[in-house]
Design a protein around this motif. Sequence first.
Motif, PDB file in Angstrom:
ATOM      1  N   ASN A 129       0.737  -1.156   0.094  1.00 57.62           N
ATOM      2  CA  ASN A 129       0.073   0.089  -0.001  1.00 57.62           C
ATOM      3  C   ASN A 129       0.843   1.384   0.049  1.00 57.62           C
ATOM      4  O   ASN A 129       0.655   1.989   0.750  1.00 57.62           O
ATOM      5  CB  ASN A 129      -0.819  -0.161   1.244  1.00 57.62           C
ATOM      6  CG  ASN A 129      -1.894  -1.107   1.137  1.00 57.62           C
ATOM      7  OD1 ASN A 129      -2.459  -1.644   0.215  1.00 57.62           O
ATOM      8  ND2 ASN A 129      -2.018  -1.881   2.439  1.00 57.62           N
ATOM      9  N   ASP A 132      -0.433   4.868   0.379  1.00 55.84           N
ATOM     10  CA  ASP A 132      -1.191   4.937   1.660  1.00 55.84           C
ATOM     11  C   ASP A 132      -0.220   5.536   2.718  1.00 55.84           C
ATOM     12  O   ASP A 132       0.703   5.166   2.600  1.00 55.84           O
ATOM     13  CB  ASP A 132      -2.074   3.662   2.308  1.00 55.84           C
ATOM     14  CG  ASP A 132      -3.123   3.639   1.272  1.00 55.84           C
ATOM     15  OD1 ASP A 132      -3.399   4.251   0.249  1.00 55.84           O
ATOM     16  OD2 ASP A 132      -3.508   2.261   1.206  1.00 55.84           O
ATOM     17  N   ASP A 133      -0.972   6.318   3.781  1.00 49.28           N
ATOM     18  CA  ASP A 133      -0.219   6.779   4.802  1.00 49.28           C
ATOM     19  C   ASP A 133       0.299   5.863   5.738  1.00 49.28           C
ATOM     20  O   ASP A 133       1.237   5.823   6.365  1.00 49.28           O
ATOM     21  CB  ASP A 133      -0.853   7.823   5.608  1.00 49.28           C
ATOM     22  CG  ASP A 133      -1.156   9.371   4.597  1.00 49.28           C
ATOM     23  OD1 ASP A 133      -0.313   9.419   3.826  1.00 49.28           O
ATOM     24  OD2 ASP A 133      -2.173   9.867   4.965  1.00 49.28           O
ATOM     25  N   ASP A 134      -0.607   4.799   5.766  1.00 48.75           N
ATOM     26  CA  ASP A 134      -0.146   3.615   6.780  1.00 48.75           C
ATOM     27  C   ASP A 134       0.519   2.548   5.951  1.00 48.75           C
ATOM     28  O   ASP A 134       0.191   1.229   6.292  1.00 48.75           O
ATOM     29  CB  ASP A 134      -1.367   3.121   7.399  1.00 48.75           C
ATOM     30  CG  ASP A 134      -2.554   2.562   6.428  1.00 48.75           C
ATOM     31  OD1 ASP A 134      -2.232   2.939   5.287  1.00 48.75           O
ATOM     32  OD2 ASP A 134      -3.494   1.918   6.873  1.00 48.75           O
ATOM     33  N   ARG A 135       1.326   2.777   4.872  1.00 52.64           N
ATOM     34  CA  ARG A 135       1.920   1.805   4.390  1.00 52.64           C
ATOM     35  C   ARG A 135       3.085   0.944   5.170  1.00 52.64           C
ATOM     36  O   ARG A 135       3.417   1.283   6.034  1.00 52.64           O
ATOM     37  CB  ARG A 135       2.775   2.223   3.220  1.00 52.64           C
ATOM     38  CG  ARG A 135       3.988   3.261   3.752  1.00 52.64           C
ATOM     39  CD  ARG A 135       4.749   4.024   2.746  1.00 52.64           C
ATOM     40  NE  ARG A 135       3.828   4.919   1.964  1.00 52.64           N
ATOM     41  CZ  ARG A 135       4.046   6.194   2.265  1.00 52.64           C
ATOM     42  NH1 ARG A 135       4.683   6.718   3.238  1.00 52.64           N
ATOM     43  NH2 ARG A 135       3.051   7.126   1.681  1.00 52.64           N
ATOM     44  N   THR A 136       3.215  -0.385   4.752  1.00 55.09           N
ATOM     45  CA  THR A 136       3.754  -1.352   5.533  1.00 55.09           C
ATOM     46  C   THR A 136       5.175  -1.640   4.612  1.00 55.09           C
ATOM     47  O   THR A 136       5.021  -1.756   3.474  1.00 55.09           O
ATOM     48  CB  THR A 136       3.026  -2.552   5.488  1.00 55.09           C
ATOM     49  OG1 THR A 136       1.704  -2.634   6.332  1.00 55.09           O
ATOM     50  CG2 THR A 136       3.874  -3.831   6.474  1.00 55.09           C
TER      51      THR A 136
END
Length: 295
Positions: A129, A132-136
């Motif tokens: 992701n 996205d801001d919460d990328r892993t």
Amino acid sequence: MMNATKNTINMVKIKFWTVVALILCMGFMFMNFKDWSPIDTTDKVAYEIVGRWELPVALREVSGISWLDNNRIAAVQDEDGIIFIYDLNQKKVVEELKFGNAGDYEGLAIQGKNAYVLESSGRITIVENFQDDDRTVLSFDTGFDIENNMESLEFDKEHNQLLMIPKDRDSTSDRIKCVYAFSLDNNRLIPEPVFKIDMGDEVLKHFREKKLYKTFRPSDIAIHPQTKEIYVLEGTKPKLLILDSNGSAKRAYKFDSKIFPQPEGITFSPDGTLYISSEGKKDGNGTITELKLQK
């Protein structure tokens, strides 16, 4: 008087036949030793420059590119852990996505919501992701190291794997550069190579170096979306190698270093449009070039 005239005629004949002999000798030498000729006598890429974009200072050392969508190309450079989104229509970077610290980032592949980044040490970072801001962020070692100098990365959709090639010495031989696969099913390198590129191949004869592993030093790799041919780029001495879908070498061409001073990235849009990125030399800008090969 007659003797003088005869002598003059004889001298003219001698000069004429001497010139003829020299021409024949040079022709014989060329035909027999043409494979030893300098690299500039080889076929060069015949191509049409369709479009060209100068990149901002942050991408002067652009090292890997991958088609994203809607005339946007994702890019990395070899110092910062940032994925840059470049819009070809707007002619500017429209987004910067940080995924890691400073490093030597060389290859980039995008598939869906995930980005894959290759370091010269062989480490692969998966950014899930990535927009996205919460990328892993996950990283995996491949068994390669800095001696292999890994720069090439491409997503192989058909087999759900990443393709990669050592730029310098392969682990097996100086004569062979293997195309390896990193499986995305289990995030592991598959030990058996997918393809083997022979540095002694006839296709590469005009580029051959004394140190055989330097004959072709891959800087990136891309799969043509229609033909499934494999395009392998070199940035050190700019050139392009095209393999068929089975990995057999078809053609190898030299690039104009004035247009591509250090080509480090290659990608295709879904319709088969070819893009190559090049670092800027000295104070020059990095570039992305859309080109059409004349085959």
